[in-house]
Motif scaffolding. Sequence first.
Motif, PDB file in Angstrom:
ATOM      1  N   GLY A  54       6.032  23.677 -50.477  1.00 58.23           N
ATOM      2  CA  GLY A  54       4.674  24.023 -50.096  1.00 58.23           C
ATOM      3  C   GLY A  54       4.476  25.514 -50.241  1.00 58.23           C
ATOM      4  N   GLY A  55       3.533  26.037 -49.494  1.00 60.90           N
ATOM      5  CA  GLY A  55       3.253  27.468 -49.598  1.00 60.90           C
ATOM      6  C   GLY A  55       3.446  28.187 -48.287  1.00 60.90           C
ATOM      7  N   ALA A  56       4.163  27.547 -47.373  1.00 59.38           N
ATOM      8  CA  ALA A  56       4.255  28.090 -46.011  1.00 59.38           C
ATOM      9  C   ALA A  56       5.232  29.260 -45.927  1.00 59.38           C
ATOM     10  CB  ALA A  56       4.697  26.987 -45.049  1.00 59.38           C
ATOM     11  N   PHE A  57       5.139  29.978 -44.817  1.00 58.37           N
ATOM     12  CA  PHE A  57       6.159  30.954 -44.486  1.00 58.37           C
ATOM     13  C   PHE A  57       7.476  30.213 -44.236  1.00 58.37           C
ATOM     14  CE2 PHE A  57       2.336  33.190 -42.545  1.00 58.37           C
ATOM     15  CZ  PHE A  57       2.225  34.102 -43.572  1.00 58.37           C
ATOM     16  N   GLY A  58       8.541  30.942 -44.078  1.00 60.70           N
ATOM     17  CA  GLY A  58       9.807  30.311 -43.706  1.00 60.70           C
ATOM     18  C   GLY A  58      10.507  29.710 -44.908  1.00 60.70           C
ATOM     19  N   ILE A  59      10.911  28.448 -44.765  1.00 66.68           N
ATOM     20  CA  ILE A  59      11.741  27.810 -45.788  1.00 66.68           C
ATOM     21  C   ILE A  59      11.017  27.705 -47.133  1.00 66.68           C
ATOM     22  CG2 ILE A  59      12.981  25.695 -46.394  1.00 66.68           C
ATOM     23  CD1 ILE A  59      14.235  27.412 -44.104  1.00 66.68           C
ATOM     24  N   ASP A  60       9.734  27.311 -47.119  1.00 65.17           N
ATOM     25  CA  ASP A  60       8.996  27.166 -48.377  1.00 65.17           C
ATOM     26  C   ASP A  60       9.073  28.466 -49.186  1.00 65.17           C
ATOM     27  OD1 ASP A  60       8.276  24.785 -47.200  1.00 65.17           O
ATOM     28  OD2 ASP A  60       6.117  24.990 -47.552  1.00 65.17           O
ATOM     29  N   ALA A  61       8.668  29.542 -48.526  1.00 66.64           N
ATOM     30  CA  ALA A  61       8.628  30.834 -49.214  1.00 66.64           C
ATOM     31  C   ALA A  61      10.021  31.263 -49.672  1.00 66.64           C
ATOM     32  CB  ALA A  61       8.016  31.893 -48.303  1.00 66.64           C
ATOM     33  N   ALA A  62      11.031  30.999 -48.838  1.00 70.24           N
ATOM     34  CA  ALA A  62      12.398  31.400 -49.192  1.00 70.24           C
ATOM     35  C   ALA A  62      12.881  30.658 -50.431  1.00 70.24           C
ATOM     36  CB  ALA A  62      13.342  31.139 -48.012  1.00 70.24           C
ATOM     37  N   ALA A  63      12.573  29.357 -50.506  1.00 71.90           N
ATOM     38  CA  ALA A  63      13.000  28.568 -51.667  1.00 71.90           C
ATOM     39  C   ALA A  63      12.339  29.099 -52.935  1.00 71.90           C
ATOM     40  CB  ALA A  63      12.659  27.100 -51.449  1.00 71.90           C
TER      41      ALA A  63
ATOM     42  N   VAL B 123      11.679  28.485 -62.658  1.00 71.15           N
ATOM     43  CA  VAL B 123      10.332  27.946 -62.468  1.00 71.15           C
ATOM     44  C   VAL B 123      10.230  27.376 -61.057  1.00 71.15           C
ATOM     45  CG1 VAL B 123       8.696  26.176 -63.201  1.00 71.15           C
ATOM     46  CG2 VAL B 123      10.093  27.389 -64.892  1.00 71.15           C
ATOM     47  N   THR B 124       9.183  27.747 -60.355  1.00 70.03           N
ATOM     48  CA  THR B 124       8.990  27.199 -59.025  1.00 70.03           C
ATOM     49  C   THR B 124       7.557  26.698 -58.896  1.00 70.03           C
ATOM     50  OG1 THR B 124       9.558  27.545 -56.701  1.00 70.03           O
ATOM     51  CG2 THR B 124       8.346  29.332 -57.780  1.00 70.03           C
ATOM     52  N   VAL B 125       7.385  25.621 -58.135  1.00 70.32           N
ATOM     53  CA  VAL B 125       6.101  24.931 -58.053  1.00 70.32           C
ATOM     54  C   VAL B 125       5.673  24.874 -56.586  1.00 70.32           C
ATOM     55  CG1 VAL B 125       4.852  22.787 -58.547  1.00 70.32           C
ATOM     56  CG2 VAL B 125       6.772  23.500 -60.028  1.00 70.32           C
TER      57      VAL B 125
ATOM     58  N   ARG C  13      -7.339  29.705 -53.590  1.00 68.43           N
ATOM     59  CA  ARG C  13      -7.305  30.372 -52.275  1.00 68.43           C
ATOM     60  C   ARG C  13      -6.068  29.931 -51.501  1.00 68.43           C
ATOM     61  NH1 ARG C  13     -11.341  27.981 -48.039  1.00 68.43           N
ATOM     62  NH2 ARG C  13      -9.703  28.981 -46.870  1.00 68.43           N
ATOM     63  N   PRO C  14      -4.914  30.217 -52.092  1.00 65.24           N
ATOM     64  CA  PRO C  14      -3.670  29.733 -51.461  1.00 65.24           C
ATOM     65  C   PRO C  14      -3.574  30.214 -50.023  1.00 65.24           C
ATOM     66  CG  PRO C  14      -3.222  30.719 -53.601  1.00 65.24           C
ATOM     67  CD  PRO C  14      -4.632  31.051 -53.270  1.00 65.24           C
ATOM     68  N   TYR C  15      -3.006  29.370 -49.218  1.00 67.65           N
ATOM     69  CA  TYR C  15      -2.864  29.639 -47.799  1.00 67.65           C
ATOM     70  C   TYR C  15      -1.393  29.539 -47.448  1.00 67.65           C
ATOM     71  CZ  TYR C  15      -3.123  28.919 -42.803  1.00 67.65           C
ATOM     72  OH  TYR C  15      -2.946  29.042 -41.463  1.00 67.65           O
ATOM     73  N   PRO C  16      -0.814  30.358 -46.585  1.00 64.04           N
ATOM     74  CA  PRO C  16      -1.445  31.451 -45.832  1.00 64.04           C
ATOM     75  C   PRO C  16      -1.598  32.723 -46.662  1.00 64.04           C
ATOM     76  CG  PRO C  16       0.871  31.322 -45.287  1.00 64.04           C
ATOM     77  CD  PRO C  16       0.590  30.194 -46.247  1.00 64.04           C
ATOM     78  N   MET C  17      -2.548  33.565 -46.241  1.00 65.57           N
ATOM     79  CA  MET C  17      -2.831  34.806 -46.957  1.00 65.57           C
ATOM     80  C   MET C  17      -1.601  35.702 -47.038  1.00 65.57           C
ATOM     81  SD  MET C  17      -5.799  35.157 -48.236  1.00 65.57           S
ATOM     82  CE  MET C  17      -6.086  36.950 -48.300  1.00 65.57           C
ATOM     83  N   GLY C  18      -0.766  35.645 -46.026  1.00 61.19           N
ATOM     84  CA  GLY C  18       0.423  36.499 -46.007  1.00 61.19           C
ATOM     85  C   GLY C  18       1.352  36.258 -47.187  1.00 61.19           C
ATOM     86  N   ASN C  19       1.190  35.104 -47.832  1.00 62.37           N
ATOM     87  CA  ASN C  19       2.011  34.803 -49.000  1.00 62.37           C
ATOM     88  C   ASN C  19       1.266  35.068 -50.308  1.00 62.37           C
ATOM     89  OD1 ASN C  19       4.359  34.111 -47.718  1.00 62.37           O
ATOM     90  ND2 ASN C  19       3.965  31.903 -47.694  1.00 62.37           N
ATOM     91  N   ALA C  20       0.150  35.825 -50.238  1.00 64.78           N
ATOM     92  CA  ALA C  20      -0.701  36.013 -51.421  1.00 64.78           C
ATOM     93  C   ALA C  20       0.087  36.569 -52.610  1.00 64.78           C
ATOM     94  CB  ALA C  20      -1.881  36.924 -51.072  1.00 64.78           C
ATOM     95  N   ALA C  21       0.920  37.570 -52.358  1.00 65.13           N
ATOM     96  CA  ALA C  21       1.668  38.171 -53.465  1.00 65.13           C
ATOM     97  C   ALA C  21       2.632  37.145 -54.057  1.00 65.13           C
ATOM     98  CB  ALA C  21       2.436  39.400 -52.971  1.00 65.13           C
ATOM     99  N   LEU C  22       3.221  36.331 -53.191  1.00 65.82           N
ATOM    100  CA  LEU C  22       4.129  35.277 -53.656  1.00 65.82           C
ATOM    101  C   LEU C  22       3.379  34.270 -54.525  1.00 65.82           C
ATOM    102  CD1 LEU C  22       6.910  33.839 -53.519  1.00 65.82           C
ATOM    103  CD2 LEU C  22       6.103  32.727 -51.430  1.00 65.82           C
ATOM    104  N   PHE C  23       2.187  33.875 -54.086  1.00 65.75           N
ATOM    105  CA  PHE C  23       1.409  32.913 -54.873  1.00 65.75           C
ATOM    106  C   PHE C  23       1.052  33.482 -56.244  1.00 65.75           C
ATOM    107  CE2 PHE C  23       0.152  31.373 -50.486  1.00 65.75           C
ATOM    108  CZ  PHE C  23       0.896  30.213 -50.554  1.00 65.75           C
ATOM    109  N   ASP C  24       0.724  34.772 -56.273  1.00 65.04           N
ATOM    110  CA  ASP C  24       0.419  35.408 -57.561  1.00 65.04           C
ATOM    111  C   ASP C  24       1.616  35.316 -58.496  1.00 65.04           C
ATOM    112  OD1 ASP C  24      -2.155  36.028 -56.882  1.00 65.04           O
ATOM    113  OD2 ASP C  24      -1.726  38.097 -56.290  1.00 65.04           O
ATOM    114  N   ARG C  25       2.801  35.599 -57.960  1.00 66.23           N
ATOM    115  CA  ARG C  25       4.009  35.534 -58.819  1.00 66.23           C
ATOM    116  C   ARG C  25       4.251  34.105 -59.286  1.00 66.23           C
ATOM    117  NH1 ARG C  25       9.299  37.970 -56.454  1.00 66.23           N
ATOM    118  NH2 ARG C  25      10.044  37.417 -58.549  1.00 66.23           N
ATOM    119  N   ILE C  26       4.013  33.132 -58.379  1.00 65.55           N
ATOM    120  CA  ILE C  26       4.231  31.734 -58.755  1.00 65.55           C
ATOM    121  C   ILE C  26       3.238  31.329 -59.844  1.00 65.55           C
ATOM    122  CG2 ILE C  26       4.159  29.341 -57.941  1.00 65.55           C
ATOM    123  CD1 ILE C  26       5.142  30.342 -55.213  1.00 65.55           C
TER     124      ILE C  26
END
Lengths: 400, 400
Positions: free
Chosen positions: B168-177, B187-189, B198-211
Amino acid sequence: MSTRDERLLARVALTWLAEPGTWSVHRLVQQLGPVAALDLLLDGGAPDRRLRDVVAARTGAEDARAVAVEALARTERVGARLLTPEDDEWPVRLGDLSRLVLAGASRRVDLETAPPLCFWVRGGWPLGETLDRSVAVVGARAATGYGVHVATEIGYGLAERDWAVVSGGAFGIDAAAHRGALTAGGVTVAVLACGVDRPYPMGNAALFDRIADTGLLVSEWMPGADPLRPRFLIRNRVIAAATRGAVLVEAAARSGATQTLNRAIAMGRPAMIVPGPVTSAMSVGAHELLREHSAARLVTGVAHVLEEVGRIGFDLAPPARGPDRPTDLLDDEATLVLESLPRRGVLGVDALAARAGVDLRTAMRKLTLLEELAMVIRRDGGYALAPPAKPATPAPEAQG
Amino acid sequence: MSTRDERLLARVALTWLAEPGTWSVHRLVQQLGPVAALDLLLDGGAPDRRLRDVVAARTGAEDARAVAVEALARTERVGARLLTPEDDEWPVRLGDLSRLVLAGASRRVDLETAPPLCFWVRGGWPLGETLDRSVAVVGARAATGYGVHVATEIGYGLAERDWAVVSGGAFGIDAAAHRGALTAGGVTVAVLACGVDRPYPMGNAALFDRIADTGLLVSEWMPGADPLRPRFLIRNRVIAAATRGAVLVEAAARSGATQTLNRAIAMGRPAMIVPGPVTSAMSVGAHELLREHSAARLVTGVAHVLEEVGRIGFDLAPPARGPDRPTDLLDDEATLVLESLPRRGVLGVDALAARAGVDLRTAMRKLTLLEELAMVIRRDGGYALAPPAKPATPAPEAQG
């Protein structure tokens, strides 16, 4: 000398002549009785060459009967008692060792797993009865703080529920399990790989004294016997056989503790494994057992342990639960309605139903519920999120 | 408007009318095709009252076709593409959702698990092919440092072996994976529960851009859609169905991540669980899954994961091993002989054989071996322990 004394003496001599667990000695005793078996061996009549050579090596240095006489005298001097299968106290569960066959065994400790010929015991409890309601708690010497904590908790919890704890005498998990049981005022049993008068390691001397006072110190080796390394592995079969089940708390990849659990599994005893961080070398053995044996059961605490060893319907662990949150009470539709409300401002019921994707009637029913739970308020002909309760609690983080 | 465009538009309208996963909508589309299914629903002809009410609530506020037209325009504006089962890119494994039945289900998210009607995708990789060699890595938002470490390692290791990571796009394990996979250049999905713009949460915005730049952002909800809470659970069935297997790193007792794993198990996908300290609330869900499902497999790292999802005989994990010690080379008899030597001083072969309980010939053979290994030395007509090697290594602690 009475017949009983003669038989005692013969068992002591036999357990000295060949290490405990030797099948050929066990079978001779079964067939001939201990006295005739000893006579046969001392006359060079061992049924196999290996045993003949071992007996010759030992008797070349000392006289077996003299060693046994001295051992019996020392038993009395150190305040221990000697038990044999003829005693009421003898732990009957040890008989299961007769059917212990370890698949693919090639090492001597894996092949020579016969029941003990006798036990030295220090402590006031009847051995058999105590072990009949006991659980083994074993693991690494080089345990981590985590392992020590968990073993202590399990030892404590077992003792609190009137189960005896059984372990070795090592540092780390063994000592922690004993200490937990002692703290709860329970009975704990240390099964040693050396004489009960010289518990090893010395660093646990105070612990051994407490165990001898309130629990049991047990050994297959005569007073004064050295803790030679293979003896720990020979001893492990007793820990596995004498208990209702065995718990492994921490273990490195190859270790005596995993060997104990393998013996428990081979005898059909509940084999319980506490997992740990996969980053810890001290949990590698635990995780490998869980991966290799479908019979091995993951346990996270004493409740799970009691569930395995207790009677069915008795001592059942409560299912794990997360903390209660107000929103946990809500069904999906109420949650949809709640989440569809804007952070600020008011929304009419129609718009809210459309946004939430529920019908109008459902939306109204759920809004009534949410109002009762003080999660929403009615305002300006519509609904709005209720202001946070005082004192302000942190807003629950939304799921992402 | 072409027939294809009409069908696309109908699917978008349908996925807006009722939340994704609704079985009655899925069945209508199967029977009538998307265009006729949409006509039927908009004419108030939904096969059940619930769906009829839901459609009425949504269409009472907005026009379904207009919403779909706007969504298609927005899809283009945000650089996304819309996929349907008619596209080559469509992930065929999602078809397994047709046979997903969750025993004892009562919640809507557990009952409404139909395959998606369409997907919005951002990123250059073909979706189906990518997911066909992918592993889901899921877990807690409130992950511990331990969980984050392990998830990162697994994400990294999968990417290194050319497996795509799905989460998913959550903080914690999702973001770490995701971060682990990105660090390895893989490649990560991210499968989202809201619009891909408008990926959520906003705190992961930079991560979503890279993905979005190097992997894939995927959603069943149209651009602009809100991350309403139930959508995360609806989304989870896609993560479970689209991947070769799912790894759970950390999860509290009741959590979305355990729900994903339950779905994977229900579909016969490898369900892999990373254990953790039993003292950690963030591993309670993981341990419960391991206790409840015999199909759930304990894994301690990426090697075990690859073993589960890789072909048999391929990507097999090496068995765990402890560190090598010189004494590990010794068999029981050699160990007995070695341990029977006094700490100081010399012992003759006869005495040594007697003490070790081995015959003379064996004692001599083992002493020769021990001498070759520089563990003993010959001295004064007997044998003694060899002095410690230089630089002095710590003496191995004896077993207790």
